[in-house]
Design an enzyme around this catalytic site. Structure first.
Site, PDB file in Angstrom:
ATOM      1  N   ASN A 111      61.838  30.704  -1.799  1.00 41.30           N
ATOM      2  CA  ASN A 111      62.231  31.185  -0.471  1.00 41.30           C
ATOM      3  C   ASN A 111      63.675  30.911  -0.070  1.00 41.30           C
ATOM      4  OD1 ASN A 111      59.589  32.151   0.013  1.00 41.30           O
ATOM      5  ND2 ASN A 111      58.926  30.069   0.489  1.00 41.30           N
ATOM      6  N   THR A 112      64.442  30.263  -0.945  1.00 40.07           N
ATOM      7  CA  THR A 112      65.878  30.075  -0.723  1.00 40.07           C
ATOM      8  C   THR A 112      66.613  30.846  -1.808  1.00 40.07           C
ATOM      9  OG1 THR A 112      65.611  27.886   0.290  1.00 40.07           O
ATOM     10  CG2 THR A 112      67.759  28.395  -0.651  1.00 40.07           C
ATOM     11  N   LYS A 127      60.495  19.087  -9.346  1.00 39.29           N
ATOM     12  CA  LYS A 127      59.383  19.977  -9.026  1.00 39.29           C
ATOM     13  C   LYS A 127      59.707  21.353  -9.585  1.00 39.29           C
ATOM     14  CE  LYS A 127      56.101  21.165  -5.439  1.00 39.29           C
ATOM     15  NZ  LYS A 127      55.593  20.814  -4.106  1.00 39.29           N
ATOM     16  N   SER A 174      61.511  26.387  -5.137  1.00 38.70           N
ATOM     17  CA  SER A 174      60.976  27.216  -4.058  1.00 38.70           C
ATOM     18  C   SER A 174      61.499  28.646  -4.211  1.00 38.70           C
ATOM     19  CB  SER A 174      61.400  26.671  -2.690  1.00 38.70           C
ATOM     20  OG  SER A 174      61.088  27.607  -1.672  1.00 38.70           O
ATOM     21  N   ASN A 196      53.884  31.978   2.072  1.00 41.63           N
ATOM     22  CA  ASN A 196      54.927  31.542   3.006  1.00 41.63           C
ATOM     23  C   ASN A 196      56.299  31.947   2.501  1.00 41.63           C
ATOM     24  OD1 ASN A 196      56.930  29.085   2.508  1.00 41.63           O
ATOM     25  ND2 ASN A 196      55.127  28.753   1.197  1.00 41.63           N
ATOM     26  N   PHE A 216      62.790  26.513   3.827  1.00 40.99           N
ATOM     27  CA  PHE A 216      63.261  25.145   4.117  1.00 40.99           C
ATOM     28  C   PHE A 216      63.643  24.965   5.586  1.00 40.99           C
ATOM     29  CE2 PHE A 216      64.926  24.262  -0.498  1.00 40.99           C
ATOM     30  CZ  PHE A 216      63.618  24.197  -0.945  1.00 40.99           C
ATOM     31  N   ASN A 259      55.177  24.206  -7.993  1.00 43.73           N
ATOM     32  CA  ASN A 259      55.473  24.719  -6.666  1.00 43.73           C
ATOM     33  C   ASN A 259      54.649  25.985  -6.425  1.00 43.73           C
ATOM     34  OD1 ASN A 259      56.883  25.223  -4.169  1.00 43.73           O
ATOM     35  ND2 ASN A 259      58.702  24.270  -5.041  1.00 43.73           N
TER      36      ASN A 259
END
Length: 353
Positions: free
Chosen positions: A177-178, A209, A175, A110, A114, A238
């Site tokens: 993805n940011t 996390k 994460s 993915n 967010f 994560n």
């Protein structure tokens, strides 16, 4: 029934199937929770320093971003639900397509970024949900437009918004993805946010996390910080960045080995500190994973990807397995079983391997 649902859902785009599933489970929790539900039983309780979880397995952040499934998972009988990642302001996330199945590897990729309805909507959803024995965690992240030098403002504003809600909080700085988010897995930033949390009077447990892609020195540094700060523990781990599979974070079987190594490191460093909790997540899909985590001193784990591939019945199947293990080892509870696994190093019966 889940096999039929899965065969239909897997014919749809992964994100469309996810949204459709969330809407159905959210609108009709009493109907869909009948499949795979377990009864909350005190024998299944797992005691941790952040409180007692009524079952040793729960749902990780990412599956229920906007707190729409509290009633469903509460009725299903899971140990806990971690909602989010919640951002202060609503945001659309990254461009689509951004969620992909890797069925041969029982994994997902993915690059969601967010996406979510923002803090106010999540608060509304939590307020209208019923109360269940499961623990409710709230996972926080910064908005994409917030620069790193102001990220702490987003996190502190989220803590203020949710100060009276949930059972524990999670700071997500891991994460992939940011842009720039993982740079906040930094001793200086984490020390600063720990002090700010104390200043505003947060008394509920706060966990970090972390990513499975951290080096040994980074893991040690974060663990040492957690061990000497107000943080209550670590969630390991994560999703993982594996460029050969494409942009974004990989979850599921493909990261099991990597996540397990990081979990074991964290458990070894924090294991003797009874006031710190380690929650295990990443490639978890069987009693074997729980057993290995228990043997290292862990107690409670979370799933996401295995729920997609195996469905809700994995919780009732685990409950049956635990009931058998109680009889096999002559214990009456999960806490007793974990103590035996950790201290006596007993092995899982061959028929469970």
């Amino acid at each position: 029934m889940y096999k039929l649902f899965k065969s239909l859902a897997f014919q749809l785009d992964a994100e469309k199937a996810h949204h459709l599933t969330v809407k159905c489970l959210g609108l009709f929790p009493s109907v869909f929770s009948n499949y795979g539900a377990i009864n909350y039983d005190s024998n299944f309780h797992v005691q941790t320093s952040v409180g007692a979880f009524p079952f040793p397995l729960g749902i990780a952040a990412g599956l229920d971003k906007n707190a729409e499934l509290i009633d469903y998972f509460g009725r299903l009988g899971v140990g806990g639900l971690e909602v989010g990642t919640v951002t202060l302001r609503p945001q659309p996330g990254n461009d689509k397509p951004r969620l992909f199945r890797l069925p041969q590897d029982k994994s997902l990729r993915n690059s969601m970024g967010f996406n979510g309805d923002g803090a106010k909507k999540v608060l509304e959803n939590i307020n209208i949900a019923n109360t269940y024995p499961m623990r409710l965690g709230i996972n926080f992240g910064k908005n994409k437009i917030t620069p790193n030098d102001r990220a702490i403002e987003d996190y502190i504003a989220l803590f203020r918004e949710f100060k009276q809600m949930g059972d524990y909080y999670v700071i997500n700085v891991s994460s992939p993805n940011t842009p720039g988010l993982r740079e906040l897995q930094d001793k200086q930033f984490l020390s600063e946010i720990s002090e700010e949390i104390k200043k505003i009077g947060i008394v509920k447990p706060v966990l970090l996390k972390i990513a499975p892609d951290l080096g040994v020195c980074q893991v040690k540094e974060i663990c040492e910080l957690v061990g000497s700060s107000s943080f209550s523990g670590i969630i390991a781990t994560n999703t993982s960045s594996i460029p050969e599979y494409g942009q974004g974070g990989i979850s599921g079987k493909l990261i099991k080995e990597k996540s397990t190594k990081v979990r074991q490191m964290v458990l070894e460093i924090l294991g003797d500190q009874t006031n710190k909790t380690v929650i295990g997540v990443g490639g978890v899909d069987s009693i074997n994973d729980l057993w290995k985590f228990w043997s290292g001193g862990g107690r409670y784990m979370q799933i996401y990807t295995s729920f997609v591939y195996r469905g809700p019945k994995m919780f009732s199947e685990l409950a049956i397995q635990l009931g058998f293990l109680f009889k096999y080892f002559g214990v009456r509870s999960v806490d007793e079983l974990i103590r035996m696994v950790h201290l006596d190093k007993v092995k899982l019966p061959n028929n469970y391997k």
